[in-house]
Design a protein around this motif. Structure first.
Motif, PDB file in Angstrom:
ATOM      1  N   CYS A 132       1.137   3.688  -3.285  1.00  0.00           N
ATOM      2  CA  CYS A 132       0.688   5.086  -3.101  1.00  0.00           C
ATOM      3  C   CYS A 132       1.819   6.069  -3.400  1.00  0.00           C
ATOM      4  CB  CYS A 132       0.175   5.285  -1.676  1.00  0.00           C
ATOM      5  SG  CYS A 132      -1.422   4.491  -1.370  1.00  0.00           S
TER       6      CYS A 132
ATOM      7  N   ALA B 167      -5.186  -0.585  -2.975  1.00  0.00           N
ATOM      8  CA  ALA B 167      -4.171   0.206  -2.269  1.00  0.00           C
ATOM      9  C   ALA B 167      -4.604   1.661  -2.127  1.00  0.00           C
ATOM     10  CB  ALA B 167      -2.836   0.120  -3.016  1.00  0.00           C
ATOM     11  N   LEU B 168      -5.082   2.241  -3.204  1.00  0.00           N
ATOM     12  CA  LEU B 168      -5.469   3.655  -3.165  1.00  0.00           C
ATOM     13  C   LEU B 168      -6.726   3.858  -2.327  1.00  0.00           C
ATOM     14  CD1 LEU B 168      -4.805   4.689  -6.882  1.00  0.00           C
ATOM     15  CD2 LEU B 168      -3.289   4.875  -4.898  1.00  0.00           C
ATOM     16  N   HIS B 169      -7.633   2.873  -2.392  1.00  0.00           N
ATOM     17  CA  HIS B 169      -8.870   2.974  -1.619  1.00  0.00           C
ATOM     18  C   HIS B 169      -8.583   2.893  -0.125  1.00  0.00           C
ATOM     19  CE1 HIS B 169     -13.132   2.701  -0.822  1.00  0.00           C
ATOM     20  NE2 HIS B 169     -12.908   1.646  -0.033  1.00  0.00           N
TER      21      HIS B 169
ATOM     22  N   ARG C  47       8.214   9.427  -3.859  1.00  0.00           N
ATOM     23  CA  ARG C  47       8.155   8.675  -5.120  1.00  0.00           C
ATOM     24  C   ARG C  47       9.557   8.423  -5.666  1.00  0.00           C
ATOM     25  NH1 ARG C  47       8.410   7.925 -10.357  1.00  0.00           N
ATOM     26  NH2 ARG C  47       6.682   6.785 -11.341  1.00  0.00           N
TER      27      ARG C  47
ATOM     28  N   GLU D 109      -5.594   9.513   5.136  1.00  0.00           N
ATOM     29  CA  GLU D 109      -5.334  10.914   4.806  1.00  0.00           C
ATOM     30  C   GLU D 109      -3.890  11.306   5.115  1.00  0.00           C
ATOM     31  OE1 GLU D 109      -7.365  12.965   3.260  1.00  0.00           O
ATOM     32  OE2 GLU D 109      -8.835  11.346   3.129  1.00  0.00           O
TER      33      GLU D 109
ATOM     34  N   ARG E 295       0.831  -1.209   0.000  1.00  0.00           N
ATOM     35  CA  ARG E 295       0.000   0.000   0.000  1.00  0.00           C
ATOM     36  C   ARG E 295       0.860   1.251   0.000  1.00  0.00           C
ATOM     37  NH1 ARG E 295      -1.815   3.897   3.071  1.00  0.00           N
ATOM     38  NH2 ARG E 295      -0.632   3.235   4.887  1.00  0.00           N
ATOM     39  N   ILE E 296       1.870   1.281   0.875  1.00  0.00           N
ATOM     40  CA  ILE E 296       2.736   2.457   0.983  1.00  0.00           C
ATOM     41  C   ILE E 296       3.492   2.675  -0.325  1.00  0.00           C
ATOM     42  CG2 ILE E 296       4.816   3.372   2.113  1.00  0.00           C
ATOM     43  CD1 ILE E 296       3.828   1.997   4.691  1.00  0.00           C
TER      44      ILE E 296
ATOM     45  N   ALA F 171      -5.901   3.890   1.359  1.00  0.00           N
ATOM     46  CA  ALA F 171      -4.955   4.912   1.824  1.00  0.00           C
ATOM     47  C   ALA F 171      -5.640   5.870   2.781  1.00  0.00           C
ATOM     48  CB  ALA F 171      -4.396   5.679   0.624  1.00  0.00           C
TER      49      ALA F 171
ATOM     50  N   GLU G  10       0.108  11.630   5.157  1.00  0.00           N
ATOM     51  CA  GLU G  10       1.035  11.823   4.051  1.00  0.00           C
ATOM     52  C   GLU G  10       1.935  10.601   3.898  1.00  0.00           C
ATOM     53  OE1 GLU G  10       4.654  14.894   2.787  1.00  0.00           O
ATOM     54  OE2 GLU G  10       3.651  15.056   4.727  1.00  0.00           O
ATOM     55  N   ILE G  11       2.208  10.212   2.628  1.00  0.00           N
ATOM     56  CA  ILE G  11       3.169   9.149   2.343  1.00  0.00           C
ATOM     57  C   ILE G  11       4.543   9.810   2.276  1.00  0.00           C
ATOM     58  CG2 ILE G  11       3.895   7.356   0.700  1.00  0.00           C
ATOM     59  CD1 ILE G  11       1.275   6.720   2.070  1.00  0.00           C
TER      60      ILE G  11
ATOM     61  N   LEU H 118       2.560   9.240  -6.891  1.00  0.00           N
ATOM     62  CA  LEU H 118       2.771  10.657  -6.579  1.00  0.00           C
ATOM     63  C   LEU H 118       3.511  11.336  -7.728  1.00  0.00           C
ATOM     64  CD1 LEU H 118       3.878  10.310  -2.827  1.00  0.00           C
ATOM     65  CD2 LEU H 118       1.694  11.214  -3.685  1.00  0.00           C
TER      66      LEU H 118
END
Length: 589
Positions: free
Chosen positions: A462, A524-526, A473, A530, A458-459, A528, A532-533, A466
């Motif tokens: 996400c 993964a995006l769903h 990223r 709020e 997921r991390i 995530a 910050e990554i 970016l």
């Protein structure tokens, strides 16, 4: 009279010598033991008793004397078995009596066909020395075929003449024999009757195909001109048609010369073509046989089973050769053979490999043959190279028919686990389905349903969607790009590879290579939050991914070291041990 002769043969026959021509015997006190040739088994339950000239199998209960053994092994009648044993022992045969005129006719025709093929062999051998055969001799010299090889394999030349061999053999054999031999062709007349005979093989180099006793029963012949050079040249290789003597799926080329070495060494080296076989044999590897360019058959498996249950396979490296190797492996494995496969460097066939690199290099390559399971897994990875779940399922479904053919349940499970590991399948659900399919001997597995991604995935996913300028990223893309093996086993590997190797996409779902990858990215995006990554979170995920890879690599190294130790490959064992030491140190850090 017949009964008297059979008793004489039985009294004089050495049953150990006769049976030893078919199976590998081991001394067991005053008697002998072997793997039973009449049923599949792993430990020998077949016993030979020289004192009573008899045999008995404690597994399938087959029993009898020297005649019944030869009858079963050669599918012969009792009179034929008596004659076969007498011939093997050098006992003079009485004049044969037949039960009917038809039986006498067929037996006589067979004998004459054998004589006709011997005459044809001599004719071709003499023709190779003629002025017309200069180009054939030049071709053989360029291929490195020596005079010794030509004599050993009785290689010859079929002249361009349509009628010369017919006229010469016609002095000794009837038209019926010549038509039945397969050595001649004839065009059908308007009234349906066969026309005049003409030579089947013309302007070709001839290779005799012998039966197990070394008698010529057919030919394969190579054209001097290719179809591109001469429209009338015909196929590159032309074989005899099937006759009373020859059924193509029941003969193994060079078995007559190789069978002793196969028994002595305990395995056979199986190649595709006659020239491959001849080059290997003349290089000193005496246990080599060939399929003669035909598909391997169940009958050939049973024939080979009389001499060994271990085979090293070395077919041509092209697509047709790989397909043939895959089918041959399947037939052998299903009958309980231990199979290994040689893949020569440079995409060379055995004949060319020996010409370019020498027989010593070829021997080393043959000794490095891999287990058939490893060969098939690597072939599946080549045919379906993607890292997506869809590609992995396709690779698995290519392997499953091979896995289910393995007779032993433990070996099936080992094959399945090995496949899962090398294909990078970490999903316990997918491994369970594969193991179940292997146990139940199913033909295929279904693609696993999309699952929730792990926190590490997921991390990283996400981060990879970016903007390019984002430090999180940049870190993820750089480290994963440098170490693709870290994520190759993940379910999200397909979409991760696309995101790592390209700029940040405007619409990340369009970058996903298939529906399953798209579903994982959505998950993964769903999921995530709020928050910050950050680069720190990405670094933590990368460290975790690296640790998982090291654990996985450590398991692979243990398996590879065990295999290298089993093979006695000290050099490979040392290299693997050094890598294991490095991995252990990295894990401790």
């Amino acid at each position: 009279m017949a009964d008297s002769f059979s008793q004489t043969v039985k009294q004089q026959a050495d049953i150990v010598r006769i049976v030893g021509d078919y199976v590998k015997l081991r001394k067991s006190g005053a008697n002998w033991s072997a793997l039973c040739p009449f049923h599949k088994e792993k430990s020998g339950s077949f016993y030979l008793y020289p004192g009573t000239a008899s045999y008995y199998c404690f597994g399938c209960h087959e029993h009898g004397d020297v005649f019944s053994f030869v009858m079963k092994m050669e599918t012969l009648s009792f009179p034929e078995a008596v004659r076969a044993v007498a011939t093997k022992m050098g006992i003079a045969l009485p004049k044969r009596e037949f039960n009917s005129p038809e039986e006498a006719r067929d037996a006589g025709l067979r004998r004459q066909l054998m004589d006709a093929h011997e005459a044809a062999t001599q004719y071709f051998e003499q023709s190779l020395k003629s002025p017309e055969a200069a180009r054939a001799r030049e071709y053989l010299t360029l291929r490195g075929v020596t005079a010794e090889t030509i004599a050993k394999f009785r290689i010859g030349y079929a002249p361009e003449s349509f009628n010369d061999m017919r006229d010469r053999l016609g002095k000794f054999f009837s038209e019926e024999v010549l038509r039945a031999s397969g050595l001649f062709s004839a065009k059908e007349q308007e009234d349906g009757s066969p026309g005049a005979m003409y030579a089947r093989f013309r302007r070709r180099i001839t290779f005799p195909i012998a039966n197990e006793q070394g008698k010529t029963i057919a030919f394969t012949a190579r054209a001097l001109d290719s179809a591109e050079q001469d429209a009338k040249a015909g196929p590159k290789y032309l074989n005899s048609p099937e006759t009373l003597l020859y059924t193509k799926g029941q003969v193994l080329f060079n078995l007559d010369k190789a069978k002793g070495a196969i028994r002595e060494l305990g395995f056979a080296l199986l190649v595709e073509g006659q020239m491959d076989c001849i080059s290997v044999f003349m290089g000193g590897i005496a246990n080599v046989i060939a399929t003669s360019g035909t598909a391997f058959t169940e009958h050939q498996v049973r024939l080979l089973n009389r001499f060994t249950q271990r085979v090293v396979l070395n077919f041509d490296p092209d697509q047709a050769g790989a397909n043939a190797a895959e089918k041959t492996v399947a037939l052998l494995v299903e009958e309980g053979f231990e199979v290994r496969v040689v893949t020569l460097e440079g995409g060379l066939d055995p004949d060319r490999y020996i010409k370019e690199r020498g027989i010593a290099a070829y021997s080393d390559a043959a000794r490095g043959a891999v287990r058939y399971a490893d060969y098939l897994i690597e072939r599946a990875r080549t045919l379906f190279p993607g890292r997506t779940p869809e590609s992995k399922v396709k690779a698995l479904n290519m392997l499953l028919p091979h896995i289910r053919r393995v007779p032993n349940a433990l070996l099936r499970d080992e094959f399945a686990n090995n496949a899962a590991q090398k294909l990078g399948i970490e999903s316990s659900l997918m491994r369970q389905e594969l193991r179940q399919a292997a146990q139940q001997r199913l033909e295929s597995v279904k693609a696993a349903q999309p699952r929730a991604v792990t926190e590490v995935e997921r991390i990283l996913l996400c981060a990879l969607v970016l903007p390019d300028a984002d430090s999180a990223r940049a870190l993820a893309a750089e480290r994963l790009g440098e170490n693709p093996e870290w994520f190759s086993a993940l379910g999200s590997a397909g979409v991760m590879e696309v995101l790592v190797n390209g700029p940040a996409p405007e619409n990340p779902f369009e970058a996903a290579p298939d529906d399953a990858s798209r579903a994982l990215l959505a998950s993964a995006l769903h999921g995530a939050s709020e928050e910050e990554i950050s680069a720190e979170k990405v670094q933590g995920a990368l460290d975790s991914l690296h640790d998982r890879y090291l654990d996985r690599r450590l398991r692979e190294l243990r398996v590879q070291m065990a295999e290298a130790q089993r093979r006695g490959d000290e050099a490979m064992l040392l290299r693997l041990a050094q890598e294991k030491l490095r991995v252990d140190k990295e894990l401790k850090r």
